[in-house]
Design an enzyme around this catalytic site. Sequence first.
Site, PDB file in Angstrom:
ATOM      1  N   LYS A 127      -4.510   9.555 -18.947  1.00  9.91           N
ATOM      2  CA  LYS A 127      -4.626  10.221 -20.259  1.00  9.91           C
ATOM      3  C   LYS A 127      -3.274  10.197 -20.983  1.00  9.91           C
ATOM      4  O   LYS A 127      -2.641   9.171 -21.012  1.00  9.91           O
ATOM      5  CB  LYS A 127      -5.157  11.642 -20.053  1.00  9.91           C
ATOM      6  CG  LYS A 127      -6.327  11.735 -19.062  1.00  9.91           C
ATOM      7  CD  LYS A 127      -7.561  10.994 -19.537  1.00  9.91           C
ATOM      8  CE  LYS A 127      -8.649  11.065 -18.472  1.00  9.91           C
ATOM      9  NZ  LYS A 127      -9.841  10.313 -18.795  1.00  9.91           N
ATOM     10  N   ASP A 166      -4.131  21.281 -12.466  1.00 12.28           N
ATOM     11  CA  ASP A 166      -4.294  19.986 -13.120  1.00 12.28           C
ATOM     12  C   ASP A 166      -3.713  20.119 -14.530  1.00 12.28           C
ATOM     13  O   ASP A 166      -4.268  20.812 -15.382  1.00 12.28           O
ATOM     14  CB  ASP A 166      -5.789  19.631 -13.138  1.00 12.28           C
ATOM     15  CG  ASP A 166      -6.069  18.268 -13.752  1.00 12.28           C
ATOM     16  OD1 ASP A 166      -5.278  17.836 -14.612  1.00 12.28           O
ATOM     17  OD2 ASP A 166      -7.094  17.657 -13.392  1.00 12.28           O
ATOM     18  N   TYR A 223     -12.687  19.544 -14.682  1.00  7.92           N
ATOM     19  CA  TYR A 223     -13.322  18.259 -14.999  1.00  7.92           C
ATOM     20  C   TYR A 223     -14.564  18.057 -14.111  1.00  7.92           C
ATOM     21  O   TYR A 223     -14.507  18.337 -12.902  1.00  7.92           O
ATOM     22  CB  TYR A 223     -12.271  17.164 -14.760  1.00  7.92           C
ATOM     23  CG  TYR A 223     -12.765  15.758 -14.872  1.00  7.92           C
ATOM     24  CD1 TYR A 223     -13.352  15.289 -16.039  1.00  7.92           C
ATOM     25  CD2 TYR A 223     -12.640  14.875 -13.811  1.00  7.92           C
ATOM     26  CE1 TYR A 223     -13.791  13.983 -16.144  1.00  7.92           C
ATOM     27  CE2 TYR A 223     -13.059  13.563 -13.902  1.00  7.92           C
ATOM     28  CZ  TYR A 223     -13.641  13.136 -15.078  1.00  7.92           C
ATOM     29  OH  TYR A 223     -14.081  11.844 -15.171  1.00  7.92           O
ATOM     30  N   ARG A 263       0.830  -1.219   0.000  1.00  9.64           N
ATOM     31  CA  ARG A 263       0.000   0.000   0.000  1.00  9.64           C
ATOM     32  C   ARG A 263       0.860   1.264   0.000  1.00  9.64           C
ATOM     33  O   ARG A 263       0.427   2.321  -0.431  1.00  9.64           O
ATOM     34  CB  ARG A 263      -0.940   0.002   1.209  1.00  9.64           C
ATOM     35  CG  ARG A 263      -2.006   1.102   1.106  1.00  9.64           C
ATOM     36  CD  ARG A 263      -3.036   1.079   2.233  1.00  9.64           C
ATOM     37  NE  ARG A 263      -2.481   1.451   3.497  1.00  9.64           N
ATOM     38  CZ  ARG A 263      -2.429   0.680   4.580  1.00  9.64           C
ATOM     39  NH1 ARG A 263      -2.919  -0.545   4.550  1.00  9.64           N
ATOM     40  NH2 ARG A 263      -1.895   1.108   5.695  1.00  9.64           N
TER      41      ARG A 263
HETATM   42  N1  PLP Z   1      -8.380  15.674 -14.550  1.00 11.14           N
HETATM   43  C1  PLP Z   1      -8.760  15.812 -15.829  1.00 11.14           C
HETATM   44  C2  PLP Z   1      -8.406  17.055 -16.576  1.00 11.14           C
HETATM   45  C3  PLP Z   1      -9.498  14.796 -16.466  1.00 11.14           C
HETATM   46  O1  PLP Z   1      -9.869  14.928 -17.745  1.00 11.14           O
HETATM   47  C4  PLP Z   1      -9.826  13.630 -15.717  1.00 11.14           C
HETATM   48  C5  PLP Z   1     -10.596  12.535 -16.331  1.00 11.14           C
HETATM   49  O2  PLP Z   1     -11.100  12.634 -17.424  1.00 11.14           O
HETATM   50  C6  PLP Z   1      -9.420  13.546 -14.384  1.00 11.14           C
HETATM   51  C7  PLP Z   1      -8.685  14.577 -13.820  1.00 11.14           C
HETATM   52  C8  PLP Z   1      -9.739  12.338 -13.551  1.00 11.14           C
HETATM   53  O3  PLP Z   1      -8.874  11.313 -13.918  1.00 11.14           O
HETATM   54  P1  PLP Z   1      -9.197   9.748 -13.683  1.00 11.14           P
HETATM   55  O4  PLP Z   1     -10.313   9.376 -14.589  1.00 11.14           O
HETATM   56  O5  PLP Z   1      -7.875   9.098 -13.973  1.00 11.14           O
HETATM   57  O6  PLP Z   1      -9.594   9.615 -12.236  1.00 11.14           O
END
Ligand code: PLP
Length: 393
Positions: free
Chosen positions: A208, A183, A111, A53
Amino acid sequence: MPHSDTLAVHAGEPGLDRRDASITPDITVGSASGYPDLAALDAAMAEHRGYGRWGTENHRQLEAAVASLEANGLDGRLDAVAVGSGMAAIAVALMSEMNAGDHLVAAHDCYGTTITFLRDDLSRFGITSSIVDFQDLDTVRAALTDRTRILLCEICTNPLIRVPDLEVLAEIAHQAGALLVVDNTVPTPALSQPMRWGADVVIYSATKNLSGHADVIGGVVVGRPSWVDGARAFARTFGPTLGPFDAWLTLRGIRTLAVRMARHTGNALQLARFLERHPAVSRVNYPALESSPFGARANRLLPGGAGALLSFELAGGKPALEAMLPRLRLVRLMPSLGSVVTTLSHPASTSHRGLDPTERARAGIGDGLVRCSVGLEHSDDLLEDFQRALTSS
Ligand code: PLP
């Protein structure tokens, strides 16, 4: 100092003194290590080693790679903690920093699940949020309270691909004694280093473009080592551990990050220019377009290109999209982004389906808005696919 392309290929790799070792890292699959005596067990526990973990060698290699890409060319060392998804990265960054009674200001075009997390989940623990338009800096300033600890935004927002003024946002955050958390999922460290512009913490959904092949769910949080110590301690207890194979796959993806992002970016710009000229398309959102209101800012913050994500509005709305989709031969419909394959998404049905049509219109998301994550195909084939599908619409 190596170029970031070279760092992407080598960062985080095991020491060069390992003779006859594979050039590719091994994968540690065991959930716990064994020890010969109490002293060895005690030494491992003191360093949080030996239990899955807390992460394995695969996590440490991935974390070192992302931290060094993010720190490249900047003063000071960074550290990172790898976790089980982009949402886990957001949860770890925010929950390790904030206490009940604290306040956060977030960009309204984050998001969708990030917004849901702030509104429906963090709020239950006494952490309040103001969700505002980060293009309107006066509104951001007006939202600050004496308990504001974090300003949170994305760079290359989804689906309108807006670019916030990170330098001014960092100033606003720091004057208020808060952190700017960015982000950076869409541009990746190959194209954007938010800390260069004053960000304190950078978050990735590794799902991504960072891993890049639509075969991993993962996340990474990057910051100064003393801050990451706290985030890592929280993650050790909270437990959103990334699987070791997923850590390995993400690091393997990073080895080709620079070349992938260069190709994604070149293809995206060609497709954006093609779509902009096409009569069936009424609007294209891509910051590197000459027509983009974010052009000058993108040139400064994203000098290597604006990444794989663009969006466009079909003049014929949703019926035109429905007619176009079956005619595409290469491009697939997928509720994610950042793969080698070019994919489309329909924000009104996916990320923004929770809003009513008036709210969606206010957010600039019409029924004909299509988001495109541009892949690594040859641009001629890609343009031909769109040409065929749009011409017959
Ligand atoms: N941040 C962005 C800009 C995203 O597009 C996404 C998901 O599409 C996330 C965070 C969340 O990522 P995850 O789906 O890996 O939890």
